[in-house]
Design a protein around this motif. Structure first.
Motif, PDB file in Angstrom:
ATOM      1  N   LYS A  60       0.816  -1.203   0.000  1.00 45.31           N
ATOM      2  CA  LYS A  60       0.000   0.000   0.000  1.00 45.31           C
ATOM      3  C   LYS A  60       0.863   1.272   0.000  1.00 45.31           C
ATOM      4  CE  LYS A  60      -3.273  -2.564   2.871  1.00 45.31           C
ATOM      5  NZ  LYS A  60      -4.099  -3.071   1.768  1.00 45.31           N
ATOM      6  N   ILE A  61       1.953   1.254   0.738  1.00 43.54           N
ATOM      7  CA  ILE A  61       2.785   2.447   0.864  1.00 43.54           C
ATOM      8  C   ILE A  61       3.451   2.781  -0.469  1.00 43.54           C
ATOM      9  CG2 ILE A  61       4.685   3.515   2.104  1.00 43.54           C
ATOM     10  CD1 ILE A  61       2.137   2.948   3.751  1.00 43.54           C
ATOM     11  N   ALA A  62       3.951   1.771  -1.175  1.00 43.43           N
ATOM     12  CA  ALA A  62       4.561   2.009  -2.484  1.00 43.43           C
ATOM     13  C   ALA A  62       3.523   2.549  -3.471  1.00 43.43           C
ATOM     14  CB  ALA A  62       5.181   0.718  -3.010  1.00 43.43           C
ATOM     15  N   ALA A  63       2.321   1.968  -3.419  1.00 45.93           N
ATOM     16  CA  ALA A  63       1.257   2.456  -4.301  1.00 45.93           C
ATOM     17  C   ALA A  63       0.882   3.896  -3.959  1.00 45.93           C
ATOM     18  CB  ALA A  63       0.034   1.549  -4.184  1.00 45.93           C
ATOM     19  N   ALA A  64       0.857   4.210  -2.667  1.00 47.91           N
ATOM     20  CA  ALA A  64       0.509   5.569  -2.247  1.00 47.91           C
ATOM     21  C   ALA A  64       1.551   6.575  -2.725  1.00 47.91           C
ATOM     22  CB  ALA A  64       0.380   5.628  -0.728  1.00 47.91           C
ATOM     23  N   ARG A  65       2.818   6.181  -2.717  1.00 46.56           N
ATOM     24  CA  ARG A  65       3.871   7.098  -3.167  1.00 46.56           C
ATOM     25  C   ARG A  65       3.696   7.465  -4.639  1.00 46.56           C
ATOM     26  NH1 ARG A  65       8.692   3.801  -0.089  1.00 46.56           N
ATOM     27  NH2 ARG A  65       8.439   4.817   1.957  1.00 46.56           N
ATOM     28  N   THR A  66       3.107   6.577  -5.402  1.00 47.80           N
ATOM     29  CA  THR A  66       2.858   6.860  -6.817  1.00 47.80           C
ATOM     30  C   THR A  66       1.574   7.647  -7.014  1.00 47.80           C
ATOM     31  OG1 THR A  66       4.009   4.850  -7.494  1.00 47.80           O
ATOM     32  CG2 THR A  66       2.476   5.825  -9.080  1.00 47.80           C
ATOM     33  N   TRP A  67       0.504   7.230  -6.333  1.00 44.15           N
ATOM     34  CA  TRP A  67      -0.829   7.753  -6.642  1.00 44.15           C
ATOM     35  C   TRP A  67      -1.242   8.964  -5.818  1.00 44.15           C
ATOM     36  CZ3 TRP A  67      -3.888   6.955 -10.659  1.00 44.15           C
ATOM     37  CH2 TRP A  67      -3.607   5.868 -11.487  1.00 44.15           C
ATOM     38  N   VAL A  68      -0.800   9.089  -4.584  1.00 41.13           N
ATOM     39  CA  VAL A  68      -1.240  10.232  -3.780  1.00 41.13           C
ATOM     40  C   VAL A  68      -0.772  11.560  -4.378  1.00 41.13           C
ATOM     41  CG1 VAL A  68      -1.069  11.369  -1.526  1.00 41.13           C
ATOM     42  CG2 VAL A  68      -1.506   8.910  -1.656  1.00 41.13           C
ATOM     43  N   PRO A  69       0.482  11.699  -4.856  1.00 38.11           N
ATOM     44  CA  PRO A  69       0.843  12.958  -5.526  1.00 38.11           C
ATOM     45  C   PRO A  69      -0.039  13.262  -6.734  1.00 38.11           C
ATOM     46  CG  PRO A  69       2.814  11.707  -4.986  1.00 38.11           C
ATOM     47  CD  PRO A  69       1.656  10.805  -4.716  1.00 38.11           C
ATOM     48  N   ILE A  70      -0.404  12.222  -7.487  1.00 37.27           N
ATOM     49  CA  ILE A  70      -1.290  12.438  -8.641  1.00 37.27           C
ATOM     50  C   ILE A  70      -2.656  12.922  -8.182  1.00 37.27           C
ATOM     51  CG2 ILE A  70      -2.487  11.281 -10.554  1.00 37.27           C
ATOM     52  CD1 ILE A  70      -0.075   9.396 -10.754  1.00 37.27           C
ATOM     53  N   LEU A  71      -3.199  12.284  -7.149  1.00 36.50           N
ATOM     54  CA  LEU A  71      -4.523  12.652  -6.652  1.00 36.50           C
ATOM     55  C   LEU A  71      -4.529  14.060  -6.059  1.00 36.50           C
ATOM     56  CD1 LEU A  71      -5.461   9.241  -5.000  1.00 36.50           C
ATOM     57  CD2 LEU A  71      -6.543  10.256  -7.017  1.00 36.50           C
ATOM     58  N   VAL A  72      -3.480  14.406  -5.310  1.00 34.85           N
ATOM     59  CA  VAL A  72      -3.396  15.753  -4.741  1.00 34.85           C
ATOM     60  C   VAL A  72      -3.228  16.779  -5.860  1.00 34.85           C
ATOM     61  CG1 VAL A  72      -2.084  17.281  -3.230  1.00 34.85           C
ATOM     62  CG2 VAL A  72      -2.500  14.921  -2.546  1.00 34.85           C
ATOM     63  N   GLY A  73      -2.464  16.433  -6.905  1.00 29.62           N
ATOM     64  CA  GLY A  73      -2.333  17.329  -8.056  1.00 29.62           C
ATOM     65  C   GLY A  73      -3.667  17.546  -8.752  1.00 29.62           C
ATOM     66  N   ILE A  74      -4.448  16.471  -8.907  1.00 31.85           N
ATOM     67  CA  ILE A  74      -5.778  16.615  -9.508  1.00 31.85           C
ATOM     68  C   ILE A  74      -6.651  17.531  -8.658  1.00 31.85           C
ATOM     69  CG2 ILE A  74      -7.916  15.374 -10.060  1.00 31.85           C
ATOM     70  CD1 ILE A  74      -6.166  12.975 -10.820  1.00 31.85           C
ATOM     71  N   MET A  75      -6.589  17.333  -7.338  1.00 35.20           N
ATOM     72  CA  MET A  75      -7.370  18.193  -6.449  1.00 35.20           C
ATOM     73  C   MET A  75      -6.933  19.648  -6.572  1.00 35.20           C
ATOM     74  SD  MET A  75      -7.761  18.058  -2.287  1.00 35.20           S
ATOM     75  CE  MET A  75      -9.302  17.156  -2.229  1.00 35.20           C
ATOM     76  N   ALA A  76      -5.628  19.910  -6.586  1.00 33.57           N
ATOM     77  CA  ALA A  76      -5.140  21.283  -6.689  1.00 33.57           C
ATOM     78  C   ALA A  76      -5.577  21.913  -8.007  1.00 33.57           C
ATOM     79  CB  ALA A  76      -3.611  21.300  -6.570  1.00 33.57           C
ATOM     80  N   GLY A  77      -5.480  21.147  -9.104  1.00 36.81           N
ATOM     81  CA  GLY A  77      -5.913  21.669 -10.395  1.00 36.81           C
ATOM     82  C   GLY A  77      -7.398  21.951 -10.430  1.00 36.81           C
ATOM     83  N   ALA A  78      -8.178  21.045  -9.828  1.00 34.94           N
ATOM     84  CA  ALA A  78      -9.631  21.237  -9.798  1.00 34.94           C
ATOM     85  C   ALA A  78      -9.993  22.484  -8.998  1.00 34.94           C
ATOM     86  CB  ALA A  78     -10.314  20.003  -9.201  1.00 34.94           C
ATOM     87  N   PHE A  79      -9.343  22.653  -7.845  1.00 37.35           N
ATOM     88  CA  PHE A  79      -9.661  23.823  -7.031  1.00 37.35           C
ATOM     89  C   PHE A  79      -9.128  25.109  -7.662  1.00 37.35           C
ATOM     90  CE2 PHE A  79     -10.761  20.923  -3.592  1.00 37.35           C
ATOM     91  CZ  PHE A  79     -11.865  21.574  -3.076  1.00 37.35           C
ATOM     92  N   GLY A  80      -8.009  25.024  -8.356  1.00 38.35           N
ATOM     93  CA  GLY A  80      -7.533  26.203  -9.078  1.00 38.35           C
ATOM     94  C   GLY A  80      -8.540  26.659 -10.117  1.00 38.35           C
TER      95      GLY A  80
END
Length: 494
Positions: A229-249
């Motif tokens: 789970k931790i390795a998967a999170a290192r890949t996907w959480v930055p992508i998900l947070v980036g999507i959130m930042a772009g959406a809120f922008g």
């Protein structure tokens, strides 16, 4: 210790008496707390009326402006008590924010959004619901706006009391429609606009729920159910947070900053894409550091979504303050302009002092009465954790963007609550799917009885039915209240 007779039993009696006094004090404080809120609310409404009196001391129709200011303050209090829960509820329910922290963040960002970017222009009369020319005279128009404001505030107040998050926008729209019909007949209503609003009753929660469920599916399939789970999170959480930042922008560019600079949808999307890429790159080393040493289990993943969830709640509050303050003070601004110029057919700009009433009223309403709805949205519909709450917040931003692109009128309340329902119903579906899969693999395994399966539902059906019913009757109820109020007022003033 003993008394004069050497009997220690008087100490037990003393303990019991002290316990009774303690219980009495606790009960008194619980009973008195709502009264304090009501008292502060009444004081705020009175101060709003006095402020209007000072600013319009020379006006001939001073009493009308004072009454309207009091009604605008009352409406702002109710928006704070009801509507803001949609932004803060998921973060509180997921334990990413305490109740006190949520209220502090919401008060700051709601006020900032209202004062910095909330100078919305209320076109002609409440976004084209009725034709102002059909109202006849300025006097009729003013009383219609006051009836709309009072009816909307009363309905939102009642909805808050029964624990139903409703759309304040729809409440105002219903109030304006009812007053318009009472003043000028059914033909004065723009039924095309009203049909679009009615369609949003379905579109907003369904779209919000579908988007939230999709992102929860992505999180579970790509992170939660992975062996590492931790390795998967290192890949996907930055992508998900980036999507959130772009959406809120994009969301803030379209909805929160439109009064500071004019931005069209393509430009807002480009800005959002740039923000998403930058945040994604920044978050890669951040998530790598945060995940160092975490155990390979779902509970560890909550740490990685905490800060994005808090930031999203703050941004939602800013955008909400920028947009929904007009619901509280739009009719008040219209009344002020008519009182000053006599013109009730042009667009109405909102004076800064009127914005102050809206911003402070929303903040006071949230602080005094908001926790009830925050708890309901955050924890009583379905159980939320940071990942699920993240999906709700992201869905709110993306749904508004999609609706803006399609030209659909949507309600932020319906989107957020629909997203909570979407997360809950997805979890139910996923749980049923896993039960069926386990049943096929182990047909001899004991099955739950039907009653037990119903008890294990992950979405509270009682809240679901109450909220849906409140949504459906918001516009007609506000319209009936408003029309009745205007009819009574005009009977006494004519």
């Amino acid at each position: 210790m003993t008394n004069a007779d050497g009997d220690p039993r008087h100490l037990d009696t003393l303990d019991r008496d002290l316990a009774r006094y303690s219980n009495l004090e606790t009960a008194t404080s619980r009973v008195g707390r709502p009264m304090i809120g009501v008292g502060v609310s009444v004081l705020f409404v009175v101060v709003a009326g006095l402020a209007a009196m000072l600013l319009f001391g020379e006006a001939n129709n001073l009493y009308i402006v004072v009454i309207a200011a009091c009604l605008g303050a009352y409406m702002a209090l109710n928006i704070g008590a009801n509507d803001v829960a949609n932004n803060m509820g998921p973060a509180v329910g997921a334990n990413a924010l305490s109740m006190g922290g949520a209220i502090a963040i919401a008060v700051i960002f709601e006020s900032a959004g209202a004062l910095v970017a909330g100078g919305d222009v209320v076109s002609t009369i409440a976004k084209g619901i009725i034709e102002p020319e059909r109202m006849g005279t300025a006097n009729v128009f003013v009383w219609a706006m006051m009836a709309a404001l009072l009816s909307a505030a009363l309905w939102v107040n009642l909805a808050t009391w029964i624990g139903a998050p409703v759309s304040t926008t729809h409440s105002v729209v219903g109030g304006v429609m009812g007053a318009g019909i009472a003043a000028a007949g059914i033909s004065a209503v723009s039924w095309g606009t009203m049909s679009g609003i009615a369609a949003s009753w379905v579109i907003s929660p369904v779209l919000g729920g579908a988007i939230a469920a999709f992102f929860l599916f992505v999180i579970e399939s790509r992170i939660t159910y992975r062996d590492d789970k931790i390795a998967a999170a290192r890949t996907w959480v930055p992508i998900l947070v980036g999507i959130m930042a772009g959406a809120f922008g994009t969301y803030l560019a379209l909805k929160g900053l439109k009064q500071l600079v004019e931005i069209d949808l393509p430009m807002a999307l480009l800005m959002g894409l740039f923000i998403a890429i930058v945040v994604w790159l920044v978050m890669i080393p951040v998530i790598r550091r945060q995940s160092a040493g975490l155990e390979n289990r779902n509970k560890s993943l909550k740490v990685l979504f905490g800060i994005p969830l808090i930031v999203s709640a703050a941004l939602l509050s800013f955008a909400h303050g920028a947009n929904d303050v007009a619901n509280a003070v739009g009719p008040l601004a219209a009344i002020v302009q008519v009182s000053q110029s006599g013109d009730f057919t042009s667009a109405f700009s909102i004076p800064f002092w009127v914005m102050i009433i809206g911003a402070f009223g929303i903040s006071f309403g949230l602080f005094l009465f908001g926790p009830k709805l925050i708890r309901m949205v955050g924890s009583q519909i379905t159980k939320l954790n940071p990942m699920r709450a993240y999906c709700v917040a992201l869905s709110a931003a993306i749904t508004v963007i999609v609706a803006s692109a399609l030209g659909l009128p949507v309600s932020s309340t319906h989107i957020a609550v629909g997203a909570v329902f979407g997360v809950g119903f997805y979890r139910e579906w996923d749980a049923e799917r896993r039960i069926r899969k386990a049943r096929l693999a182990m047909p001899d395994r004991p099955q739950f009885a039907p009653e037990e399966r119903r008890r294990r539902k992950l979405v509270r059906r009682s809240h679901f039915m109450t909220i849906i019913a409140a949504w459906v009757i918001t516009v007609p109820t506000a319209a009936i209240l408003s029309g009745t109020i205007l009819f009574v007022v005009m009977s006494f003033t004519s």
